[in-house]
Enzyme design. Sequence first.
Site, PDB file in Angstrom:
ATOM      1  N   LYS A  38       0.801  -1.198   0.000  1.00 25.47           N
ATOM      2  CA  LYS A  38       0.000   0.000   0.000  1.00 25.47           C
ATOM      3  C   LYS A  38       0.847   1.267   0.000  1.00 25.47           C
ATOM      4  O   LYS A  38       0.384   2.339  -0.403  1.00 25.47           O
ATOM      5  CB  LYS A  38      -0.893   0.044   1.259  1.00 25.47           C
ATOM      6  CG  LYS A  38      -1.798  -1.128   1.466  1.00 25.47           C
ATOM      7  CD  LYS A  38      -2.716  -0.831   2.677  1.00 25.47           C
ATOM      8  CE  LYS A  38      -3.571  -2.002   3.074  1.00 25.47           C
ATOM      9  NZ  LYS A  38      -2.848  -2.969   3.930  1.00 25.47           N
ATOM     10  N   ASP A  77      14.227  -0.727   1.788  1.00 27.62           N
ATOM     11  CA  ASP A  77      14.863  -0.873   3.095  1.00 27.62           C
ATOM     12  C   ASP A  77      15.850  -2.052   2.993  1.00 27.62           C
ATOM     13  O   ASP A  77      16.970  -1.889   2.502  1.00 27.62           O
ATOM     14  CB  ASP A  77      13.732  -1.129   4.100  1.00 27.62           C
ATOM     15  CG  ASP A  77      14.148  -0.969   5.540  1.00 27.62           C
ATOM     16  OD1 ASP A  77      15.195  -1.481   5.917  1.00 27.62           O
ATOM     17  OD2 ASP A  77      13.398  -0.346   6.309  1.00 27.62           O
ATOM     18  N   LYS A  84      16.857   3.621   1.869  1.00 33.06           N
ATOM     19  CA  LYS A  84      17.534   3.507   3.171  1.00 33.06           C
ATOM     20  C   LYS A  84      18.672   2.477   3.021  1.00 33.06           C
ATOM     21  O   LYS A  84      18.545   1.325   3.442  1.00 33.06           O
ATOM     22  CB  LYS A  84      16.519   3.051   4.228  1.00 33.06           C
ATOM     23  CG  LYS A  84      16.954   3.335   5.647  1.00 33.06           C
ATOM     24  CD  LYS A  84      16.007   2.678   6.636  1.00 33.06           C
ATOM     25  CE  LYS A  84      14.861   3.536   7.077  1.00 33.06           C
ATOM     26  NZ  LYS A  84      14.048   2.876   8.138  1.00 33.06           N
ATOM     27  N   PHE A 138      12.932   5.389  12.044  1.00 37.55           N
ATOM     28  CA  PHE A 138      11.597   4.856  11.764  1.00 37.55           C
ATOM     29  C   PHE A 138      10.762   5.952  11.110  1.00 37.55           C
ATOM     30  O   PHE A 138      10.205   6.813  11.781  1.00 37.55           O
ATOM     31  CB  PHE A 138      10.925   4.338  13.028  1.00 37.55           C
ATOM     32  CG  PHE A 138       9.826   3.362  12.703  1.00 37.55           C
ATOM     33  CD1 PHE A 138       8.664   3.790  12.085  1.00 37.55           C
ATOM     34  CD2 PHE A 138       9.985   2.012  12.969  1.00 37.55           C
ATOM     35  CE1 PHE A 138       7.661   2.891  11.740  1.00 37.55           C
ATOM     36  CE2 PHE A 138       8.986   1.103  12.638  1.00 37.55           C
ATOM     37  CZ  PHE A 138       7.826   1.554  12.024  1.00 37.55           C
TER      38      PHE A 138
HETATM   39  C1  PRP Z   1       7.120  -1.645   2.925  1.00 34.69           C
HETATM   40  C2  PRP Z   1       7.423  -0.682   1.788  1.00 34.69           C
HETATM   41  C3  PRP Z   1       8.211  -1.519   0.815  1.00 34.69           C
HETATM   42  C4  PRP Z   1       8.931  -2.501   1.724  1.00 34.69           C
HETATM   43  C5  PRP Z   1      10.352  -2.075   1.873  1.00 34.69           C
HETATM   44  O1  PRP Z   1       5.989  -2.395   2.589  1.00 34.69           O
HETATM   45  O2  PRP Z   1       6.248  -0.176   1.224  1.00 34.69           O
HETATM   46  O3  PRP Z   1       7.359  -2.210  -0.075  1.00 34.69           O
HETATM   47  O4  PRP Z   1       8.276  -2.473   2.997  1.00 34.69           O
HETATM   48  O5  PRP Z   1      11.040  -2.892   2.781  1.00 34.69           O
HETATM   49  P1  PRP Z   1      12.129  -3.957   2.349  1.00 34.69           P
HETATM   50  O6  PRP Z   1      13.083  -3.275   1.410  1.00 34.69           O
HETATM   51  O7  PRP Z   1      12.802  -4.303   3.658  1.00 34.69           O
HETATM   52  O8  PRP Z   1      11.447  -5.133   1.744  1.00 34.69           O
HETATM   53  P2  PRP Z   1       5.170  -3.273   3.643  1.00 34.69           P
HETATM   54  O9  PRP Z   1       5.504  -4.712   3.425  1.00 34.69           O
HETATM   55  O10 PRP Z   1       5.362  -2.730   5.029  1.00 34.69           O
HETATM   56  O11 PRP Z   1       3.690  -3.049   3.156  1.00 34.69           O
HETATM   57  P3  PRP Z   1       2.896  -1.655   2.945  1.00 34.69           P
HETATM   58  O12 PRP Z   1       3.479  -0.992   1.709  1.00 34.69           O
HETATM   59  O13 PRP Z   1       1.497  -2.113   2.744  1.00 34.69           O
HETATM   60  O14 PRP Z   1       3.064  -0.801   4.170  1.00 34.69           O
END
Ligand code: PRP
Length: 186
Positions: free
Chosen positions: A45, A105, A133, A154
């Site tokens: 999302k 991330d 990041k 965060f």
């Molecule tokens: C978050 C963000 C990225 C991912 C990045 O999504 O939107 O898609 O994490 O992190 P990574 O590089 O460690 O994989 P999340 O899975 O939290 O879902 P969301 O977008 O619905 O919040």
Amino acid sequence: MSLWDDIDKTLIPEDELQQRIAQIGQEINETYTDEDCPLLVCVLKGAFVFLADLTRHLTIRHEVDFMETSSYASRTVSSGVVRILLDLERNIQGRHVLIVEDIVDSGRTLDYVTRNLKTREPASLRVCTLLDKPSRRVIEVPLDFIGFEVPDEFVVGYGLDFAEVYRNLPFIGVLREEIYAEPRRG
Ligand code: PRP
């Protein structure tokens, strides 16, 4: 108490976000042609706010589609297991695809998504992320368009959540530690 009270500090104010997004839009306009008609794949999302603003800076012909992944499941640290919750509506074989992310991330989500989409044989596959990041990277993933590099804090707002909240903040902020810190046991 409001959502704003949970924010320790503003990392990227709204006007800086909007200026940079306009620049990225220009970079994308110079990368593709109308004939390319790239498909912007919004990774839900988190990227929905970024996509909504970015698409309005594009002057080239393009389409949007959505994919939802999850790796955090309301926790603060990636589980390492990426799940596809919603897949694309469109067939991307032979299409120019631009993945739109809010943040990279560990790189696990993007690594999974790019490997998955490559098997569908797009004509090209590029990545645009609002935030990067790099200090948290576990898997290297190539990034073509980057809005801002952020420190290992965060961050929430502008689509990024903690436990599904704070996505509506119009800026990128740092969440107060006591909001996400696990209560001590014993
Ligand atoms: C978050 C963000 C990225 C991912 C990045 O999504 O939107 O898609 O994490 O992190 P990574 O590089 O460690 O994989 P999340 O899975 O939290 O879902 P969301 O977008 O619905 O919040």
